[in-house]
Motif scaffolding. Structure first.
Motif, PDB file in Angstrom:
ATOM      1  N   THR A  62      42.904  40.586  30.970  1.00  0.00           N
ATOM      2  CA  THR A  62      43.046  40.477  32.419  1.00  0.00           C
ATOM      3  C   THR A  62      42.215  41.568  33.080  1.00  0.00           C
ATOM      4  OG1 THR A  62      44.593  40.542  34.284  1.00  0.00           O
ATOM      5  CG2 THR A  62      45.118  41.913  32.385  1.00  0.00           C
ATOM      6  N   PRO A  63      41.493  41.252  34.158  1.00  0.00           N
ATOM      7  CA  PRO A  63      40.607  42.233  34.781  1.00  0.00           C
ATOM      8  C   PRO A  63      41.299  43.141  35.791  1.00  0.00           C
ATOM      9  CG  PRO A  63      40.315  40.114  35.842  1.00  0.00           C
ATOM     10  CD  PRO A  63      41.310  39.907  34.737  1.00  0.00           C
ATOM     11  N   ALA A 100      36.060  42.126  39.128  1.00  0.00           N
ATOM     12  CA  ALA A 100      37.205  41.303  39.522  1.00  0.00           C
ATOM     13  C   ALA A 100      37.530  41.408  41.006  1.00  0.00           C
ATOM     14  CB  ALA A 100      38.432  41.698  38.697  1.00  0.00           C
ATOM     15  N   ALA A 125      41.587  47.451  39.289  1.00  0.00           N
ATOM     16  CA  ALA A 125      40.747  46.368  38.784  1.00  0.00           C
ATOM     17  C   ALA A 125      39.382  46.887  38.369  1.00  0.00           C
ATOM     18  CB  ALA A 125      40.580  45.282  39.863  1.00  0.00           C
ATOM     19  N   PHE A 170      39.493  38.340  43.491  1.00  0.00           N
ATOM     20  CA  PHE A 170      40.860  38.728  43.140  1.00  0.00           C
ATOM     21  C   PHE A 170      41.869  37.800  43.809  1.00  0.00           C
ATOM     22  CE2 PHE A 170      44.794  41.133  43.732  1.00  0.00           C
ATOM     23  CZ  PHE A 170      45.018  41.568  42.435  1.00  0.00           C
TER      24      PHE A 170
END
Length: 232
Positions: A76-77, A52, A48, A56
């Motif tokens: 998306t991170p 993030a 990640a 998470f």
């Protein structure tokens, strides 16, 4: 569903291995003897961006668009990869085993949307954090702590590499000047030697030159008869 947090922090492998961090990969120690008390089916690695980490969501399943490598880091991170079973992380580990994981080593699936769990090259430059997440069936059951931030190496631009005469290296300029002078001296000596040998060859060739042809006229010899001595 509550996810158990295990007191383990992923760490980079030993620097003795070489190539520990590159422009698109890094090497981690395998999580040996970490999930030994669980009966989980799969262990995943989560990669990640640092932003993030705090929020998470463990419940997003691997292989979904929200956890796909191909969507990282723009859409998306975080993504999930390197899934395996506990059988591949035996405990205790044999002393002769090299127990590491190279993150970012797969290039063939980097753009293949059918393989969302690809262990593809990481974007460069970038800083990332990782953790291991255990899944049992359709839900997460245990997780490790997040690693410290891992920053990839930044490749040098060609324009930043010093070149002779650019003012970046005085030592390089001095060395180039000395070599140029030595080359000039060597060239002058070579020319002088060629001139010397050329003149010597021209002067010595006269003693061995082909003699001029001598013209010899042929005479016919007439017979001369002895005459009697004059009488007194």
């Amino acid at each position: 569903h509550t996810t158990e947090t295990i007191n383990y922090t992923p760490t980079l492998a030993s620097p003795d291995l070489g190539g520990l961090i590159t422009a698109s990969t890094f090497v981690l120690e395998q999580p040996r003897c970490v999930f030994k008390d669980l009966t989980t089916e799969e262990i995943w690695l989560v990669v990640a961006v640092p932003d993030a980490v705090k929020d998470f969501n463990n419940s997003l399943a691997p292989g979904t668009p929200e956890r796909a490598f191909q969507e990282f880091p723009n859409a998306t991170p975080a993504y999930m990869t390197l899934n395996t079973t506990l059988l591949n992380y035996p405990c205790p580990k044999p002393s002769e085993d090299i127990t590491v994981l190279r993150v970012g080593s797969e290039t063939s699936c980097a753009n293949d949307a059918s393989r969302p769990n690809c262990n593809g090259p990481l974007p460069n430059p970038g800083t990332y954090q990782v953790k291991f997440l255990a899944w049992n069936g359709s839900s997460p059951v245990a997780e490790t702590r997040w690693s410290a931030p891992i920053t990839l190496r930044t490749a040098k631009q060609p324009s930043s590499i010093p070149v002779p005469g650019s003012g970046h290296s005085a030592g390089m300029i001095a060395l180039t000047t000395i070599l140029s002078i030595l080359f000039a001296i060597l060239l002058a000596g070579l020319l002088a030697m060629l001139v010397f040998w050329g003149s010597d060859t021209c002067g010595g060739s006269s003693s061995f030159s082909k003699p001029e042809a001598v013209s010899v006229r042929r005479y016919n010899t007439h017979h001369v008869y002895d005459q009697p001595a004059a009488r007194l």
